[in-house]
Design a protein around this motif. Structure first.
Motif, PDB file in Angstrom:
ATOM      1  N   HIS A  54       0.823  -1.206   0.000  1.00 16.44           N
ATOM      2  CA  HIS A  54       0.000   0.000   0.000  1.00 16.44           C
ATOM      3  C   HIS A  54       0.860   1.261   0.000  1.00 16.44           C
ATOM      4  O   HIS A  54       0.610   2.207  -0.764  1.00 16.44           O
ATOM      5  N   ALA A  58       1.313   4.416  -2.663  1.00 15.19           N
ATOM      6  CA  ALA A  58       1.010   5.782  -2.233  1.00 15.19           C
ATOM      7  C   ALA A  58       2.180   6.735  -2.446  1.00 15.19           C
ATOM      8  O   ALA A  58       1.980   7.896  -2.831  1.00 15.19           O
ATOM      9  N   ARG A 269      -1.650   9.678   7.307  1.00 19.52           N
ATOM     10  CA  ARG A 269      -2.744   9.692   6.332  1.00 19.52           C
ATOM     11  C   ARG A 269      -2.854   8.358   5.604  1.00 19.52           C
ATOM     12  O   ARG A 269      -3.944   7.805   5.443  1.00 19.52           O
ATOM     13  N   GLU A 270      -1.727   7.801   5.176  1.00 18.42           N
ATOM     14  CA  GLU A 270      -1.764   6.565   4.397  1.00 18.42           C
ATOM     15  C   GLU A 270      -2.032   5.333   5.249  1.00 18.42           C
ATOM     16  O   GLU A 270      -2.602   4.361   4.763  1.00 18.42           O
ATOM     17  N   ALA A 273      -5.682   5.286   5.426  1.00 17.97           N
ATOM     18  CA  ALA A 273      -6.227   4.837   4.139  1.00 17.97           C
ATOM     19  C   ALA A 273      -6.082   3.328   3.992  1.00 17.97           C
ATOM     20  O   ALA A 273      -6.972   2.654   3.450  1.00 17.97           O
ATOM     21  N   ALA A 276      -8.791   1.615   5.968  1.00 17.38           N
ATOM     22  CA  ALA A 276     -10.139   1.850   5.432  1.00 17.38           C
ATOM     23  C   ALA A 276     -10.359   1.218   4.064  1.00 17.38           C
ATOM     24  O   ALA A 276     -11.489   1.147   3.593  1.00 17.38           O
ATOM     25  N   SER A 277      -9.311   0.748   3.428  1.00 17.60           N
ATOM     26  CA  SER A 277      -9.405   0.248   2.061  1.00 17.60           C
ATOM     27  C   SER A 277     -10.171  -1.072   1.994  1.00 17.60           C
ATOM     28  O   SER A 277      -9.764  -2.063   2.607  1.00 17.60           O
ATOM     29  N   SER A 293      -8.205   1.321  13.037  1.00 16.50           N
ATOM     30  CA  SER A 293      -7.514   2.562  12.706  1.00 16.50           C
ATOM     31  C   SER A 293      -7.448   3.449  13.936  1.00 16.50           C
ATOM     32  O   SER A 293      -8.426   3.559  14.683  1.00 16.50           O
TER      33      SER A 293
END
Length: 322
Positions: A54, A58, A269-270, A273, A276-277, A293
């Protein structure tokens, strides 16, 4: 300045403030090491590789898992604690390295609070209280009652590992007579459980899920504050014999102390993400990872809470590895 110009300027400023935090310009311009403080294989390996994939997408550079095992995770944690805070060395770890080891290993070689920059929680995994079918109990209350009548043996992968700590915590909570039998890994402990030579194991879910599904083991309860989506019929310890019990295994990412704020913000931030992906959730589900998270401050608070809880168990049970 005219009113339209003032409004335009405010709009531009607002869009800048609302934009997501960006990583420091120029970072990363080479591969980033994701130090995993255990050997290849198992949950830590899986989560590090998925997270690395991931982050590579990114940020456009490889995020490469580097396995640095030894001393219950201490060697890998030391490596990151001593690394330059330039964003090129990060730690992907299970909770125990940050919550158990500081008490279990007085000379761990790092300060879990002072030497790291918390970045985010990425996943959770629950443990399961499992027994062989022949043990004459049908629920966790029955297990406790039996353990108050006679000693029961429980297995683990060694001194101070989660299965050991959960067993001691269960003994302290219930007054059941539970005797620890350490093995060289969870696999041998589960093998002995399947053979009926020990009475129970509080095992991370991947180690026993297939045996529970096939009826070779009975699942009596799970850790954590809510039931698992992977075993929804199995009650939690909190709803049965231990109200308020909300402890599970978690996986998180840290940087060295004094990581530049811009780099930390991009990683935070990543990591959110990643959790949540939907695609990542689909890849984590077969391994019984539950998405989770938490940002830096939430992670810091979770770490402090669990460290205090496990320190109490370690001290009261007089667990020592040194």
């Amino acid at each position: 300045m005219t009113r339209p110009m003032m409004l335009a300027r405010r709009g531009l400023l607002g869009s800048v403030l609302a934009a997501p935090a960006l990583a420091q310009p120029g970072w990363p311009d080479r591969p980033v090491r994701l130090v995993v403080p255990f050997a290849q294989g198992g949950p830590m390996d899986a989560i590090a590789r998925l997270l690395g994939d991931h982050l590579q997408r990114a940020f456009g550079q490889p995020f490469v898992p580097e396995f640095r095992s030894g001393a219950g995770g201490n060697l890998g944690a030391q490596q990151v604690a001593q690394a330059a805070p330039d964003g090129y060395t990060l730690l992907v770890t299970i909770d125990t390295v940050m919550t158990v080891n500081p008490t279990l290993y007085p000379r761990a070689g790092y300060d879990a609070v002072r030497d790291f920059t918390p970045l985010g929680l990425v996943a959770r995994m629950l443990s399961v209280v499992t027994v062989p079918p022949a043990l004459p109990v049908t629920d966790i209350a029955g297990l406790v009652a039996l353990g108050r009548q006679r000693p029961l043996t429980y297995g683990s992968a060694g001194i101070g590992v989660p299965a050991h700590l959960y067993g001691e915590h269960l003994r302290m909570l219930t007054g059941a007579q539970l005797e620890h039998v350490p093995y060289r890994g969870l696999g041998p402990a589960v093998t002995e459980l399947l053979a009926g030579r020990i009475d129970l194991v509080v095992a991370l879910m991947p180690g026993v899920a297939q045996h529970v599904a096939a009826g070779r083991l009975k699942a009596l309860a799970v850790t954590g504050g809510a039931r698992s989506a992977f075993m929804p019929e199995v009650p939690t310890l909190a709803e049965t014999i231990a109200p308020g019990f909300d402890t599970g295994t978690w996986f998180a990412c840290y940087g060295p102390r004094d990581l530049p704020p811009a780099i930390a913000a991009g990683l935070v931030r990543e990591l959110a993400a990643f959790s949540a992906s939907p695609a990542m959730r689909d890849r984590l589900a077969p391994l019984t990872f539950e998405p989770a998270s938490a940002g830096p401050e939430e992670l810091r608070a979770l770490q402090a809470r669990d460290a205090a809880s496990w320190a109490r168990v370690i001290r009261e049970a007089r667990i020592s590895v040194e």
